[in-house]
Write a protein that holds these residues in place. Structure first.
Motif, PDB file in Angstrom:
ATOM      1  N   VAL A  91      12.937  -2.814  17.639  1.00  0.00           N
ATOM      2  CA  VAL A  91      13.724  -2.203  16.567  1.00  0.00           C
ATOM      3  C   VAL A  91      14.518  -3.258  15.809  1.00  0.00           C
ATOM      4  CG1 VAL A  91      15.648  -0.640  16.082  1.00  0.00           C
ATOM      5  CG2 VAL A  91      13.883   0.033  17.716  1.00  0.00           C
ATOM      6  N   THR A  92      15.098  -4.199  16.546  1.00  0.00           N
ATOM      7  CA  THR A  92      15.941  -5.222  15.924  1.00  0.00           C
ATOM      8  C   THR A  92      15.124  -6.159  15.045  1.00  0.00           C
ATOM      9  OG1 THR A  92      17.413  -5.117  17.843  1.00  0.00           O
ATOM     10  CG2 THR A  92      17.640  -7.025  16.411  1.00  0.00           C
ATOM     11  N   SER A  93      13.862  -6.395  15.411  1.00  0.00           N
ATOM     12  CA  SER A  93      13.021  -7.330  14.639  1.00  0.00           C
ATOM     13  C   SER A  93      12.836  -6.883  13.197  1.00  0.00           C
ATOM     14  CB  SER A  93      11.661  -7.485  15.321  1.00  0.00           C
ATOM     15  OG  SER A  93      10.945  -6.253  15.306  1.00  0.00           O
ATOM     16  N   ALA A  94      13.014  -5.598  12.938  1.00  0.00           N
ATOM     17  CA  ALA A  94      12.872  -5.103  11.562  1.00  0.00           C
ATOM     18  C   ALA A  94      14.152  -5.274  10.755  1.00  0.00           C
ATOM     19  CB  ALA A  94      12.473  -3.631  11.588  1.00  0.00           C
ATOM     20  N   LEU A  95      15.237  -5.704  11.399  1.00  0.00           N
ATOM     21  CA  LEU A  95      16.533  -5.757  10.718  1.00  0.00           C
ATOM     22  C   LEU A  95      17.144  -7.155  10.656  1.00  0.00           C
ATOM     23  CD1 LEU A  95      18.110  -2.577  12.388  1.00  0.00           C
ATOM     24  CD2 LEU A  95      17.031  -2.715  10.136  1.00  0.00           C
ATOM     25  N   VAL A  96      16.741  -8.048  11.552  1.00  0.00           N
ATOM     26  CA  VAL A  96      17.343  -9.389  11.608  1.00  0.00           C
ATOM     27  C   VAL A  96      16.239 -10.434  11.673  1.00  0.00           C
ATOM     28  CG1 VAL A  96      19.392  -8.500  12.771  1.00  0.00           C
ATOM     29  CG2 VAL A  96      17.489  -9.384  14.125  1.00  0.00           C
ATOM     30  N   PRO A  97      16.574 -11.702  11.389  1.00  0.00           N
ATOM     31  CA  PRO A  97      15.581 -12.780  11.499  1.00  0.00           C
ATOM     32  C   PRO A  97      15.043 -12.906  12.924  1.00  0.00           C
ATOM     33  CG  PRO A  97      17.500 -13.519  10.255  1.00  0.00           C
ATOM     34  CD  PRO A  97      17.856 -12.177  10.835  1.00  0.00           C
ATOM     35  N   LEU A  98      13.873 -13.476  13.028  1.00  0.00           N
ATOM     36  CA  LEU A  98      13.215 -13.609  14.326  1.00  0.00           C
ATOM     37  C   LEU A  98      14.050 -14.396  15.322  1.00  0.00           C
ATOM     38  CD1 LEU A  98      10.731 -13.189  16.111  1.00  0.00           C
ATOM     39  CD2 LEU A  98       9.751 -15.267  15.100  1.00  0.00           C
ATOM     40  N   ILE A  99      14.748 -15.436  14.849  1.00  0.00           N
ATOM     41  CA  ILE A  99      15.546 -16.247  15.753  1.00  0.00           C
ATOM     42  C   ILE A  99      16.629 -15.411  16.437  1.00  0.00           C
ATOM     43  CG2 ILE A  99      17.117 -16.971  13.913  1.00  0.00           C
ATOM     44  CD1 ILE A  99      15.976 -18.981  17.022  1.00  0.00           C
ATOM     45  N   GLU A 100      17.183 -14.411  15.738  1.00  0.00           N
ATOM     46  CA  GLU A 100      18.191 -13.546  16.330  1.00  0.00           C
ATOM     47  C   GLU A 100      17.594 -12.650  17.416  1.00  0.00           C
ATOM     48  OE1 GLU A 100      21.364 -13.705  15.883  1.00  0.00           O
ATOM     49  OE2 GLU A 100      21.154 -15.322  14.416  1.00  0.00           O
ATOM     50  N   VAL A 101      16.369 -12.222  17.180  1.00  0.00           N
ATOM     51  CA  VAL A 101      15.677 -11.421  18.200  1.00  0.00           C
ATOM     52  C   VAL A 101      15.440 -12.259  19.449  1.00  0.00           C
ATOM     53  CG1 VAL A 101      13.608 -10.088  18.730  1.00  0.00           C
ATOM     54  CG2 VAL A 101      14.579 -10.007  16.433  1.00  0.00           C
ATOM     55  N   VAL A 102      15.025 -13.525  19.236  1.00  0.00           N
ATOM     56  CA  VAL A 102      14.784 -14.415  20.372  1.00  0.00           C
ATOM     57  C   VAL A 102      16.071 -14.650  21.147  1.00  0.00           C
ATOM     58  CG1 VAL A 102      14.096 -16.751  21.043  1.00  0.00           C
ATOM     59  CG2 VAL A 102      12.808 -15.518  19.280  1.00  0.00           C
ATOM     60  N   ARG A 103      17.174 -14.862  20.415  1.00  0.00           N
ATOM     61  CA  ARG A 103      18.450 -15.070  21.087  1.00  0.00           C
ATOM     62  C   ARG A 103      18.861 -13.837  21.898  1.00  0.00           C
ATOM     63  NH1 ARG A 103      21.329 -17.776  15.774  1.00  0.00           N
ATOM     64  NH2 ARG A 103      20.559 -19.914  16.102  1.00  0.00           N
TER      65      ARG A 103
END
Length: 341
Positions: A130-142
């Motif tokens: 869900v988050t990957s659709a709202l924030v950059p990929l690096i934030e999802v990885v973090r």
């Protein structure tokens, strides 16, 4: 679930934690709802008021319902809110991955470690997607990295806690010398039998090692301890799986035969007596006397039945030991070959 003192303590502690958390969440949501309203963040303010309604309802449930049910309702409601908060954020274009860190400890309170681990992993994948659709990929990885480490720590803690609880429960329930269930567990079983109601019956066997004081005096207390341990082992070998053996006191043991009549108890008692009389105790002559009595619901108290079993046991002692005596006047099992105790 077994309703013993251990499970009741765990249930009580979980209820207390739930009540404290419910109050804290209620206060926090009032503050967050008010702050977001003043900042003009109507969507997050709405989420705060929704959480407030749920936490306030859970507080009432905790105070009104039985503790086990109330605690389960609270932690289940929090888990559902955490799933819903992420979906709510997606609908309003706001990443809510920071809520995800609350779920692992919630699941630890709600279920066993293995199931909690599965729930944590599935939830982590869900939040990352869900988050990957709202924030950059690096934030999802973090997020995924931090959440994954939290899951590892929480699962390890839960596993250690379960193992420690299992050890504590075993030593709380069992006698250290004989490895039988202890007197406290026997008392809990009696309380459960009394509370079960219905048309129930149970036959009690009280088993006492004959001339045990003489064994201690002649051979020493270390030998006496070994005799108790071996007697418990021999009795356990005769008993069917699922029939509990309790160390009732010093050299005395007790057996509860649920839904069995006195005749069944007498037959088992005789098998136990023969097994002990025929066992090798390494140079020590060991025999037992056994008293048997039946209890039926609505026909006297369990304590009265235990008293009758105790009197039958001492009747066996007075009759010469190494024998079985039942509560009924004619219920004495003859000994085919008398062995002097």
């Amino acid at each position: 679930m077994r309703r013993d003192s251990f499970s009741l303590l765990r249930e009580s502690m979980r209820w207390r934690v739930a009540l404290v958390l419910a109050v804290l969440v209620t206060v926090l949501m009032v503050a967050l709802g008010t702050l977001n309203t003043r900042l003009g963040l109507q969507d997050t303010a709405l989420l705060a008021w929704m959480v407030l309604g749920v936490s306030a309802s859970c507080t009432v449930a905790l105070l009104v319902l039985p503790r086990g049910i109330g605690g389960t309702i609270f932690f289940t409601a929090i888990a559902a809110l955490l799933v819903g908060a992420v979906a709510f954020g997606y609908e309003h274009g706001r990443p809510m991955q920071h809520w995800a860190y609350i779920l692992p400890p919630v699941l630890i309170f709600l279920m066993r470690s293995s199931r909690a681990l599965v729930g944590m992993v599935i939830y982590g994948v869900y939040v990352s997607w869900v988050t990957s659709a709202l924030v950059p990929l690096i934030e999802v990885v973090r997020f995924a990295s931090g959440y994954g480490l939290l899951v590892c720590f929480m699962y390890t803690y839960a596993l250690l806690q379960e193992r420690a609880a299992a050890m504590l429960r075993y030593h709380s329930d069992h006698d250290a010398l004989s490895n039988c269930f202890n007197r406290r567990t026997f008392n809990e079983a009696i309380a459960g039998l009394t509370a079960s109601g219905g048309d129930r019956r149970c036959t009690f066997l009280l088993i006492d090692i004959d001339h045990f004081k003489a064994i201690n005096d002649q051979h020493g207390h270390l030998v006496g301890d070994r005799v108790i341990t071996q007697v418990a082992a021999e009795l356990g070998r005769v008993l069917d799986p699922g029939v509990p053996l309790f160390r009732y006191g010093g050299e005395e043991f007790a057996i509860m035969l649920a839904d069995a009549d006195e005749g069944t108890g007498l037959a088992l008692a005789e098998r136990l007596r023969v097994a002990i009389a025929g066992s090798d105790f390494v140079g020590v002559l060991v025999m037992v006397s056994i008293g048997v009595a039946e209890w039926r619901a609505n026909q006297g108290s369990v304590a009265a039945a235990l008293g009758r079993a105790d009197r039958a046991l001492y009747a066996a002692k007075r009759s010469g030991r190494n024998r079985v005596v039942g509560d009924s006047a004619s219920a004495t099992v003859p000994i085919a070959e008398r062995v002097e105790a």
